[in-house]
Scaffold this active site. Structure first.
Site, PDB file in Angstrom:
ATOM      1  N   THR A  13      39.092  49.828  47.134  1.00 16.68           N
ATOM      2  CA  THR A  13      40.506  50.228  47.255  1.00 16.68           C
ATOM      3  C   THR A  13      40.970  50.975  46.008  1.00 16.68           C
ATOM      4  O   THR A  13      41.762  51.922  46.115  1.00 16.68           O
ATOM      5  CB  THR A  13      41.430  49.013  47.530  1.00 16.68           C
ATOM      6  OG1 THR A  13      41.279  48.073  46.484  1.00 16.68           O
ATOM      7  CG2 THR A  13      41.119  48.373  48.859  1.00 16.68           C
ATOM      8  N   ASN A  14      40.489  50.565  44.851  1.00 16.51           N
ATOM      9  CA  ASN A  14      40.840  51.308  43.625  1.00 16.51           C
ATOM     10  C   ASN A  14      40.226  52.697  43.652  1.00 16.51           C
ATOM     11  O   ASN A  14      40.864  53.681  43.272  1.00 16.51           O
ATOM     12  CB  ASN A  14      40.407  50.530  42.380  1.00 16.51           C
ATOM     13  CG  ASN A  14      41.360  49.409  42.057  1.00 16.51           C
ATOM     14  OD1 ASN A  14      42.441  49.629  41.509  1.00 16.51           O
ATOM     15  ND2 ASN A  14      40.988  48.188  42.428  1.00 16.51           N
ATOM     16  N   MET A  90      30.685  44.917  40.014  1.00 17.32           N
ATOM     17  CA  MET A  90      30.608  43.497  39.706  1.00 17.32           C
ATOM     18  C   MET A  90      29.282  43.099  39.067  1.00 17.32           C
ATOM     19  O   MET A  90      28.829  41.956  39.217  1.00 17.32           O
ATOM     20  CB  MET A  90      30.875  42.677  40.978  1.00 17.32           C
ATOM     21  CG  MET A  90      32.249  42.955  41.585  1.00 17.32           C
ATOM     22  SD  MET A  90      33.636  42.784  40.413  1.00 17.32           S
ATOM     23  CE  MET A  90      33.786  41.007  40.391  1.00 17.32           C
ATOM     24  N   ILE A  92      27.352  43.049  35.260  1.00 20.22           N
ATOM     25  CA  ILE A  92      27.632  43.222  33.830  1.00 20.22           C
ATOM     26  C   ILE A  92      26.746  44.336  33.284  1.00 20.22           C
ATOM     27  O   ILE A  92      25.525  44.331  33.475  1.00 20.22           O
ATOM     28  CB  ILE A  92      27.388  41.892  33.080  1.00 20.22           C
ATOM     29  CG1 ILE A  92      28.414  40.850  33.545  1.00 20.22           C
ATOM     30  CG2 ILE A  92      27.470  42.100  31.571  1.00 20.22           C
ATOM     31  CD1 ILE A  92      28.113  39.445  33.094  1.00 20.22           C
ATOM     32  N   ASN A 107      37.661  50.144  32.746  1.00 20.04           N
ATOM     33  CA  ASN A 107      37.506  49.080  33.744  1.00 20.04           C
ATOM     34  C   ASN A 107      38.885  48.561  34.125  1.00 20.04           C
ATOM     35  O   ASN A 107      39.827  48.653  33.336  1.00 20.04           O
ATOM     36  CB  ASN A 107      36.683  47.925  33.163  1.00 20.04           C
ATOM     37  CG  ASN A 107      36.423  46.833  34.188  1.00 20.04           C
ATOM     38  OD1 ASN A 107      36.125  47.125  35.360  1.00 20.04           O
ATOM     39  ND2 ASN A 107      36.544  45.579  33.788  1.00 20.04           N
ATOM     40  N   HIS A 109      40.571  44.935  35.569  1.00 17.79           N
ATOM     41  CA  HIS A 109      40.268  43.516  35.749  1.00 17.79           C
ATOM     42  C   HIS A 109      41.524  42.806  36.236  1.00 17.79           C
ATOM     43  O   HIS A 109      42.606  43.039  35.700  1.00 17.79           O
ATOM     44  CB  HIS A 109      39.789  42.912  34.427  1.00 17.79           C
ATOM     45  CG  HIS A 109      39.456  41.459  34.536  1.00 17.79           C
ATOM     46  ND1 HIS A 109      38.298  41.017  35.153  1.00 17.79           N
ATOM     47  CD2 HIS A 109      40.130  40.353  34.150  1.00 17.79           C
ATOM     48  CE1 HIS A 109      38.286  39.689  35.125  1.00 17.79           C
ATOM     49  NE2 HIS A 109      39.382  39.272  34.524  1.00 17.79           N
TER      50      HIS A 109
HETATM   51  C1  GAR Z   1      39.646  44.680  41.885  1.00 15.92           C
HETATM   52  O1  GAR Z   1      40.634  43.718  42.096  1.00 15.92           O
HETATM   53  C2  GAR Z   1      39.238  44.696  40.430  1.00 15.92           C
HETATM   54  O2  GAR Z   1      40.288  44.371  39.559  1.00 15.92           O
HETATM   55  C3  GAR Z   1      38.161  43.652  40.400  1.00 15.92           C
HETATM   56  O3  GAR Z   1      37.456  43.825  41.596  1.00 15.92           O
HETATM   57  C4  GAR Z   1      38.349  44.308  42.591  1.00 15.92           C
HETATM   58  C5  GAR Z   1      37.703  45.472  43.290  1.00 15.92           C
HETATM   59  O4  GAR Z   1      38.408  45.848  44.435  1.00 15.92           O
HETATM   60  N1  GAR Z   1      37.312  43.806  39.250  1.00 15.92           N
HETATM   61  C6  GAR Z   1      36.828  42.798  38.527  1.00 15.92           C
HETATM   62  O5  GAR Z   1      36.997  41.643  38.809  1.00 15.92           O
HETATM   63  C7  GAR Z   1      36.033  43.212  37.308  1.00 15.92           C
HETATM   64  N2  GAR Z   1      35.843  42.124  36.417  1.00 15.92           N
HETATM   65  P1  GAR Z   1      38.156  47.257  45.127  1.00 15.92           P
HETATM   66  O6  GAR Z   1      36.644  47.377  45.358  1.00 15.92           O
HETATM   67  O7  GAR Z   1      38.876  47.164  46.443  1.00 15.92           O
HETATM   68  O8  GAR Z   1      38.712  48.316  44.231  1.00 15.92           O
END
Ligand code: GAR
Length: 212
Positions: A13-14, A90, A92, A107, A109
């Protein structure tokens, strides 16, 4: 035009929000590749729908994390990318990777860092009895969810909230703040110098840019 590479592992989504901001010329950059470490990441479909090249790097094909990150790094370097955006990646990243691209990796978070690093931040916040939660965009260094904070967005936690309620509220904010920070970087307004974040030459506070 600046070249952007986006790393994902999941729904994207991001990624979608950043694609949209590029398509609408809000971000004056080109996404030259979307890289995933998961074959079934829905974000790969989003990239294909937007005609963005995709690449898959799976851990099972490498002897070590370092070897995998060298391969990803070589691929990114070959594209001449100016910016690497972690959007729900996801896995590291090794210090070899973060140091190779120091000052060029962002990034997002889902917490108000330095609170609640790692996974399940919504549950962590509920368990801790927090009344607010949020999301943080930061530069990436060798520490997990470390690196200089650039921008945070806060949301309230109400007494009857479930994890899903808080996640939805945070996600809505993520989709606003991440494209904005990418825009700052692409417009050459945002820099990391000696591990600190600067916007328009001004040192940002440990909580990042203060919107209000
Ligand atoms: C997001 O909420 C992001 O903040 C998190 O994963 C999600 C990805 O959503 N990231 C972490 O937790 C990194 N430590 P998306 O694939 O729908 O953008």
């Amino acid at each position: 035009m600046k070249k952007i590479v986006i790393l994902i592992s999941g729904s994207g989504t991001n990624l979608q929000a950043i694609i949209k901001a590029c398509e609408n010329n809000i971000i004056n950059g080109q996404i030259v590749a979307v890289i995933s470490n998961k074959a079934d990441a829905y974000g790969l479909k989003r990239a294909k729908n937007a005609h963005i090249p995709t690449a898959l790097f799976e851990r099972k094909h490498y002897q070590s994390n370092v070897e995998m990150d060298v391969a990803i790094g070589d691929f990114i370097a070959g594209l001449g990318a100016d910016l690497i955006v972690l959007a729900g990646y996801m896995k590291i990243l090794t210090a070899e990777f973060t140091q190779r691209f120091s000052g060029k990796i962002l990034n997002i978070h889902p917490s108000l860092l330095p609170k609640f690093r790692g996974l399940n931040t919504y549950q962590q916040a509920l368990d801790a009895g927090e009344t607010e939660h949020g999301a943080t965009v930061h530069f990436v260094n060798e520490q997990v969810d470390g690196g200089a904070v650039i921008l945070q967005a806060k949301v309230p936690i109400f007494p009857e909230d479930s994890v899903a309620d808080i996640e939805a509220r945070v996600r809505e904010q993520e989709l606003q703040i991440y494209p904005l920070v990418v825009k700052w970087f692409v417009d050459d307004r945002l820099k990391e110098i000696d591990g600190k974040a600067y916007l328009d030459g001004q040192l940002l506070s440990p909580q990042g840019y203060a919107i209000d």
